[in-house]
Design a protein around this motif. Structure first.
Motif, PDB file in Angstrom:
ATOM      1  N   ARG A   8       0.836  -1.213   0.000  1.00  0.00           N
ATOM      2  CA  ARG A   8       0.000   0.000   0.000  1.00  0.00           C
ATOM      3  C   ARG A   8       0.868   1.260   0.000  1.00  0.00           C
ATOM      4  NH1 ARG A   8      -5.450  -0.086   0.673  1.00  0.00           N
ATOM      5  NH2 ARG A   8      -5.334   1.991   1.543  1.00  0.00           N
ATOM      6  N   ASN A   9       1.920   1.262   0.821  1.00  0.00           N
ATOM      7  CA  ASN A   9       2.826   2.414   0.859  1.00  0.00           C
ATOM      8  C   ASN A   9       3.553   2.587  -0.475  1.00  0.00           C
ATOM      9  OD1 ASN A   9       2.140   3.074   3.479  1.00  0.00           O
ATOM     10  ND2 ASN A   9       3.799   1.879   4.372  1.00  0.00           N
ATOM     11  N   SER A  10       3.992   1.481  -1.064  1.00  0.00           N
ATOM     12  CA  SER A  10       4.694   1.547  -2.351  1.00  0.00           C
ATOM     13  C   SER A  10       3.778   2.076  -3.442  1.00  0.00           C
ATOM     14  CB  SER A  10       5.215   0.162  -2.743  1.00  0.00           C
ATOM     15  OG  SER A  10       6.179  -0.285  -1.822  1.00  0.00           O
ATOM     16  N   ILE A  11       2.537   1.650  -3.427  1.00  0.00           N
ATOM     17  CA  ILE A  11       1.557   2.121  -4.413  1.00  0.00           C
ATOM     18  C   ILE A  11       1.421   3.634  -4.331  1.00  0.00           C
ATOM     19  CG2 ILE A  11      -0.926   2.142  -4.915  1.00  0.00           C
ATOM     20  CD1 ILE A  11      -0.841  -0.933  -4.206  1.00  0.00           C
ATOM     21  N   GLN A  12       1.371   4.159  -3.119  1.00  0.00           N
ATOM     22  CA  GLN A  12       1.253   5.612  -2.949  1.00  0.00           C
ATOM     23  C   GLN A  12       2.551   6.323  -3.330  1.00  0.00           C
ATOM     24  OE1 GLN A  12      -1.613   7.208  -2.464  1.00  0.00           O
ATOM     25  NE2 GLN A  12      -2.470   5.151  -2.580  1.00  0.00           N
ATOM     26  N   GLN A  13       3.685   5.845  -2.819  1.00  0.00           N
ATOM     27  CA  GLN A  13       4.969   6.502  -3.085  1.00  0.00           C
ATOM     28  C   GLN A  13       5.316   6.508  -4.570  1.00  0.00           C
ATOM     29  OE1 GLN A  13       7.650   4.347  -0.548  1.00  0.00           O
ATOM     30  NE2 GLN A  13       7.109   5.530   1.269  1.00  0.00           N
ATOM     31  N   LEU A  14       4.990   5.421  -5.253  1.00  0.00           N
ATOM     32  CA  LEU A  14       5.316   5.313  -6.675  1.00  0.00           C
ATOM     33  C   LEU A  14       4.206   5.873  -7.566  1.00  0.00           C
ATOM     34  CD1 LEU A  14       6.864   1.745  -6.548  1.00  0.00           C
ATOM     35  CD2 LEU A  14       8.100   3.894  -6.902  1.00  0.00           C
ATOM     36  N   GLU A  15       3.173   6.421  -6.934  1.00  0.00           N
ATOM     37  CA  GLU A  15       2.041   7.031  -7.643  1.00  0.00           C
ATOM     38  C   GLU A  15       1.443   6.064  -8.663  1.00  0.00           C
ATOM     39  OE1 GLU A  15       3.895  10.597  -9.127  1.00  0.00           O
ATOM     40  OE2 GLU A  15       3.563  11.643  -7.226  1.00  0.00           O
ATOM     41  N   LEU A  16       1.285   4.817  -8.230  1.00  0.00           N
ATOM     42  CA  LEU A  16       0.764   3.784  -9.120  1.00  0.00           C
ATOM     43  C   LEU A  16      -0.603   4.118  -9.702  1.00  0.00           C
ATOM     44  CD1 LEU A  16       1.674   1.050 -10.268  1.00  0.00           C
ATOM     45  CD2 LEU A  16       0.387  -0.028  -8.435  1.00  0.00           C
ATOM     46  N   GLN A  18      -1.567   6.758 -10.914  1.00  0.00           N
ATOM     47  CA  GLN A  18      -1.411   7.684 -12.037  1.00  0.00           C
ATOM     48  C   GLN A  18      -0.445   7.186 -13.111  1.00  0.00           C
ATOM     49  OE1 GLN A  18      -0.940   9.025  -8.674  1.00  0.00           O
ATOM     50  NE2 GLN A  18      -3.148   9.365  -8.698  1.00  0.00           N
ATOM     51  N   ARG A  19       0.118   6.001 -12.959  1.00  0.00           N
ATOM     52  CA  ARG A  19       1.078   5.533 -13.959  1.00  0.00           C
ATOM     53  C   ARG A  19       0.869   4.072 -14.282  1.00  0.00           C
ATOM     54  NH1 ARG A  19       6.668   5.588 -10.382  1.00  0.00           N
ATOM     55  NH2 ARG A  19       7.754   4.725 -12.167  1.00  0.00           N
ATOM     56  N   LYS A  20       1.364   3.686 -15.423  1.00  0.00           N
ATOM     57  CA  LYS A  20       1.261   2.297 -15.846  1.00  0.00           C
ATOM     58  C   LYS A  20       2.509   1.561 -15.378  1.00  0.00           C
ATOM     59  CE  LYS A  20       0.221   2.007 -20.246  1.00  0.00           C
ATOM     60  NZ  LYS A  20      -0.238   2.188 -21.638  1.00  0.00           N
ATOM     61  N   ALA A  21       2.365   0.883 -14.259  1.00  0.00           N
ATOM     62  CA  ALA A  21       3.493   0.145 -13.689  1.00  0.00           C
ATOM     63  C   ALA A  21       2.985  -1.140 -13.066  1.00  0.00           C
ATOM     64  CB  ALA A  21       4.222   0.987 -12.646  1.00  0.00           C
ATOM     65  N   ALA A  22       3.824  -2.156 -13.145  1.00  0.00           N
ATOM     66  CA  ALA A  22       3.564  -3.429 -12.484  1.00  0.00           C
ATOM     67  C   ALA A  22       4.638  -3.584 -11.418  1.00  0.00           C
ATOM     68  CB  ALA A  22       3.624  -4.581 -13.486  1.00  0.00           C
ATOM     69  N   VAL A  94      -0.800  -4.696  -9.812  1.00  0.00           N
ATOM     70  CA  VAL A  94      -1.124  -3.731 -10.861  1.00  0.00           C
ATOM     71  C   VAL A  94      -2.450  -3.042 -10.543  1.00  0.00           C
ATOM     72  CG1 VAL A  94       0.151  -4.822 -12.753  1.00  0.00           C
ATOM     73  CG2 VAL A  94      -2.136  -5.600 -12.215  1.00  0.00           C
ATOM     74  N   ARG A  95      -2.698  -1.967 -11.256  1.00  0.00           N
ATOM     75  CA  ARG A  95      -3.978  -1.279 -11.116  1.00  0.00           C
ATOM     76  C   ARG A  95      -5.115  -2.181 -11.586  1.00  0.00           C
ATOM     77  NH1 ARG A  95      -2.565   4.073 -14.487  1.00  0.00           N
ATOM     78  NH2 ARG A  95      -3.963   2.943 -15.845  1.00  0.00           N
ATOM     79  N   ALA A 121       3.605  -4.863 -23.733  1.00  0.00           N
ATOM     80  CA  ALA A 121       3.125  -4.298 -25.001  1.00  0.00           C
ATOM     81  C   ALA A 121       2.413  -2.966 -24.769  1.00  0.00           C
ATOM     82  CB  ALA A 121       2.195  -5.285 -25.705  1.00  0.00           C
ATOM     83  N   GLN A 122       1.757  -2.823 -23.626  1.00  0.00           N
ATOM     84  CA  GLN A 122       1.080  -1.566 -23.297  1.00  0.00           C
ATOM     85  C   GLN A 122       2.007  -0.585 -22.576  1.00  0.00           C
ATOM     86  OE1 GLN A 122      -2.804  -1.662 -21.597  1.00  0.00           O
ATOM     87  NE2 GLN A 122      -3.551  -3.173 -23.056  1.00  0.00           N
ATOM     88  N   GLU A 123       3.290  -0.898 -22.580  1.00  0.00           N
ATOM     89  CA  GLU A 123       4.332  -0.031 -22.033  1.00  0.00           C
ATOM     90  C   GLU A 123       4.240   0.182 -20.527  1.00  0.00           C
ATOM     91  OE1 GLU A 123       4.175   3.408 -24.595  1.00  0.00           O
ATOM     92  OE2 GLU A 123       5.336   2.356 -26.137  1.00  0.00           O
ATOM     93  N   TYR A 124       3.841  -0.849 -19.820  1.00  0.00           N
ATOM     94  CA  TYR A 124       3.900  -0.801 -18.368  1.00  0.00           C
ATOM     95  C   TYR A 124       5.359  -0.876 -17.941  1.00  0.00           C
ATOM     96  CZ  TYR A 124      -1.026  -1.319 -17.109  1.00  0.00           C
ATOM     97  OH  TYR A 124      -2.359  -1.102 -16.900  1.00  0.00           O
TER      98      TYR A 124
END
Length: 187
Positions: A8-16, A18-22, A94-95, A121-124
């Motif tokens: 949960r903290n990582s999701i907030q710190q990395l602004e998950l 708002q971004r495409k990240a896994a 992931v989101r 492929a979706q540039e995550y």
């Protein structure tokens, strides 16, 4: 211990949101049915060095998790990016609006591989979390892995589904999807 709060903290710190990240959670395994679960990364590293834990499937399917770069993870203190590689199948956070698992890949084989391929492929971004880990405990083989191992027809069907999946990626992502087909053919 504490993985949920760390995620949960990582999701907030990395602004998950708002971004495409896994976010990749490095996976380990034990061959012991009973294990004193490590309470920290330091404890896990000690167990790894003593041989009571191993990197996940290193002895049967190293390609599945090798791109996590466990050597880098040992000393990492911040999340680090890794590149997609053929057969990469990490455990990720992931989101909710990420691509769903392809329903063709039920049972055993290629569910996580195809999902990570689609994310790439979706540039995550593929980000390894430095203080997250999970441990796979031993269990009896699943019915589906037994079918995969024993049935040439099952493996043939899986190959056909993989080819269809590659064609679908090519239709959706055009030339950008060629790297997946090229990687598959070079294996």
């Amino acid at each position: 211990y504490g993985l949920y709060d760390y995620l949960r903290n990582s999701i907030q710190q990395l602004e998950l949101p708002q971004r495409k990240a896994a976010l990749i959670v490095p996976a380990f395994e034990t061959l012991h049915y009973r294990l004193a679960f490590p309470k920290s990364k330091a404890e896990l590293l000690s167990m790894l060095d003593m041989g009571s834990l191993y990197t996940f499937r290193y002895h049967v399917w190293p390609k599945g998790h090798a791109p996590t770069d466990y050597a880098k993870w040992r000393t990492a203190t911040v999340p680090y990016r890794v590149a997609w590689q053929p057969d990469f199948e990490p455990y990720v956070v992931v989101r909710r609006d990420c691509p769903k698992y392809d329903q063709r890949f039920v049972g055993f084989g290629w569910n996580k591989v195809s999902h990570i391929m689609e994310l790439d492929a979706q540039e995550y971004e593929l980000l390894v979390l430095p203080n997250a880990f999970m441990i796979h405990m031993p269990h009896a083989p699943s019915f589906d892995i037994s079918k995969f191992r024993l049935s040439a027809a099952y493996r043939g069907c899986l190959q056909t589904l993989r080819e269809e999946f590659h064609q679908d990626l090519s239709r959706r992502y055009g030339a950008a999807a060629l790297k997946y087909l090229t990687a598959e053919r070079s294996l």
